[in-house]
Design an enzyme around this catalytic site. Structure first.
Site, mmCIF file in Angstrom:
data_model
loop_
_atom_site.group_PDB
_atom_site.id
_atom_site.type_symbol
_atom_site.label_atom_id
_atom_site.label_comp_id
_atom_site.label_asym_id
_atom_site.label_seq_id
_atom_site.Cartn_x
_atom_site.Cartn_y
_atom_site.Cartn_z
ATOM 1 N N LYS A 17 0.898 -1.043 0.054
ATOM 2 C CA LYS A 17 -0.071 -0.112 -0.143
ATOM 3 C C LYS A 17 1.084 1.397 0.028
ATOM 4 O O LYS A 17 2.019 1.148 0.341
ATOM 5 C CB LYS A 17 -0.973 -0.053 1.181
HETATM 6 N N1 GLU Z 1 -7.470 -0.161 -2.622
HETATM 7 C C1 GLU Z 1 -8.162 -1.292 -2.776
HETATM 8 C C2 GLU Z 1 -8.349 -2.149 -1.489
HETATM 9 O O1 GLU Z 1 -7.803 -1.608 -0.372
HETATM 10 C C3 GLU Z 1 -7.770 -2.074 -4.169
HETATM 11 C C4 GLU Z 1 -6.509 -2.738 -4.144
HETATM 12 C C5 GLU Z 1 -6.258 -3.161 -5.369
HETATM 13 O O2 GLU Z 1 -6.962 -3.129 -6.280
HETATM 14 O O3 GLU Z 1 -5.248 -3.583 -5.561
HETATM 15 O O4 GLU Z 1 -8.511 -3.167 -1.349
#
Ligand code: GLU
Length: 414
Positions: free
Chosen positions: A100
């Site tokens: 992230k």
């Molecule tokens: N930001 C989204 C989550 O927290 C999607 C992450 C993604 O698609 O890689 O799951």
């Protein structure tokens, strides 16, 4: 925030009987990246931001997770969300690890041109450590398909044509049908399964929604189409309510124009935070973390909490709500629809083919229902709540994969 994710991790690690050392190994990020981003704004003034990418775990595949553009982004926060991604991708059994990141900025105060420059500079700074088989960013809070398109373009300057470096791209730039609504659709699928287990149906449900961005608006639209009544919606500016159900289509149009639900003429005004304790069967927090706390958990009236956001419930609130027999469907299960369709997008990109919307929806439904069943069965078997079971499942899958990669003499059981 990091402490909270670790608290939930430890609840499951206790059930598995993991040693301190194994816990430390599983919790420590693989790599922590912090970069300085210096650009110019529209007036030619210097802008200075910090960008982060926390790569938590890559045992089960390339690391995967969103990028967030928000003033709350910092190392601690990103590390917590990165760890959640590792367990989330394992819960839905995708061949990915977890990561992230984001940029500590306020995009509401920036022009699109300034945001574009900051995004490109960030990609330039992290280009060596991302890639289709390494780490694949995606949308999160305040990051749109447009931003994903810029990321693909900037990365491709260095690595050559690489649509698989990022997911959540625009449809006309190697995006997948169904990706934008995926988190919302996943929420609906999981809720339908949970209601089935309780002998209830969606069409009899009233829903309160906190947050009306990508996740909240699509969830509301899909739930309303199935007959649920969206009785209250709140965001950072204000809220609206209507006992017989808000007209969701009109509300979406309003928000597109005004950037907030506040002032919507099709309902009664309320405070944005009021929706968390609104009288409704289901509460969906679909904005930022830590919104359900020890101060408001006693007043929550919903019997089901469906976590659209990542980390919306603090451990204290979690305990209060569990004691009150509120069913909490945890983030790493409930909102996994987004990363699941990201997986479909990435798979389409690296093989250069395309799925139809129907196929995306069908496969998403299959994966979400299986994950729900896996988690609920484990919860029953171990006599734990769904969050602990989801963490347990995620940790177990990551742990087993890790052990299978190497020779370890020590006897470690997952
Ligand atoms: N930001 C989204 C989550 O927290 C999607 C992450 C993604 O698609 O890689 O799951």
């Amino acid at each position: 925030m990091l402490e909270e994710t670790q608290y939930y991790f430890n609840q499951a690690a206790d059930v598995l009987g993991l040693s301190e050392k194994v816990r430390r190994i599983l919790l420590t990020p693989f790599r922590v990246i912090k970069v300085e981003i210096i650009t110019e704004d529209d007036q030619g003034q210097l802008m200075h931001h910090l960008g982060y990418r926390i790569q938590h775990n890559k045992v089960r595949g390339p690391m995967k997770g969103g990028l967030r553009f928000h003033p709350t982004v910092n190392e601690d926060h990103a590390a917590s969300l990165a760890s959640l991604m590792t367990w989330k991708t394992a819960v839905v059994d995708l061949p990915f690890g977890g990561a992230k990141g984001g940029i500590n900025c306020d995009p509401t105060m920036m022009s699109e041109r300034a945001l574009h420059a900051v995004t490109r500079k960030f990609v330039e700074q992290i280009k060596e450590v991302i890639g289709p088989t390494l780490d694949i960013p995606a949308p999160d809070v305040n990051t749109t398909p447009k931003v994903m398109g810029w990321i693909m373009d900037e990365y491709s300057k260095y690595a050559g044509f690489s649509p698989g470096v990022v997911t959540g791209k625009p449809l006309h730039l190697f995006g997948s049908p169904g990706r934008e609504e995926a988190t919302g659709r996943g929420l609906m699928i999981v809720l339908q399964e949970a209601l089935k287990d309780r002998g209830q149906v969606l069409s009899n449900m009233t829903v309160a929604m906190q947050g009306f961005g990508n996740v909240g608006s699509h969830a509301a639209r899909l739930l309303a189409a199935e007959g649920a009544k969206i009785v209250a919606v709140g965001d950072h500016k204000g809220g609206v309510s209507r006992a017989d159900g808000l007209p969701v289509g009109d509300l979406i149009d309003w928000v597109q124009e005004h950037r907030t639900v506040q002032g919507f003429p099709g309902g009664n005004a309320c405070a944005g935070s009021d929706v968390l304790t609104w009288k409704a069967d289901v509460l969906i927090p679909a904005a930022l973390g830590d919104v359900l706390t020890k101060d408001n958990a006693h007043e929550v009236q919903a019997k089901i909490i469906l976590e659209g956001a990542n980390g919306p419930t603090t451990p204290e609130a979690n305990e209060i709500l569990q004691k009150r027999n509120v069913l909490i469907i945890p983030d790493i299960l409930a909102n996994a629809g987004g990363v699941t369709v990201s997986y479909f997008e990435w798979a389409q990109n690296i093989q250069q083919f395309r799925w139809e919307t129907e196929q995306v929806q069908k496969e998403l439904s299959k994966i979400m229902r299986k994950a729900y069943r896996d988690v609920t069965e484990l919860a029953k078997e171990k006599k734990v709540d769904l969050r602990t079971a989801a963490f347990l499942l995620g940790i177990r899958r990551v742990g087993q994969a890790a052990l299978s990669r190497v020779h370890i003499s020590e006897d470690i059981q997952f």
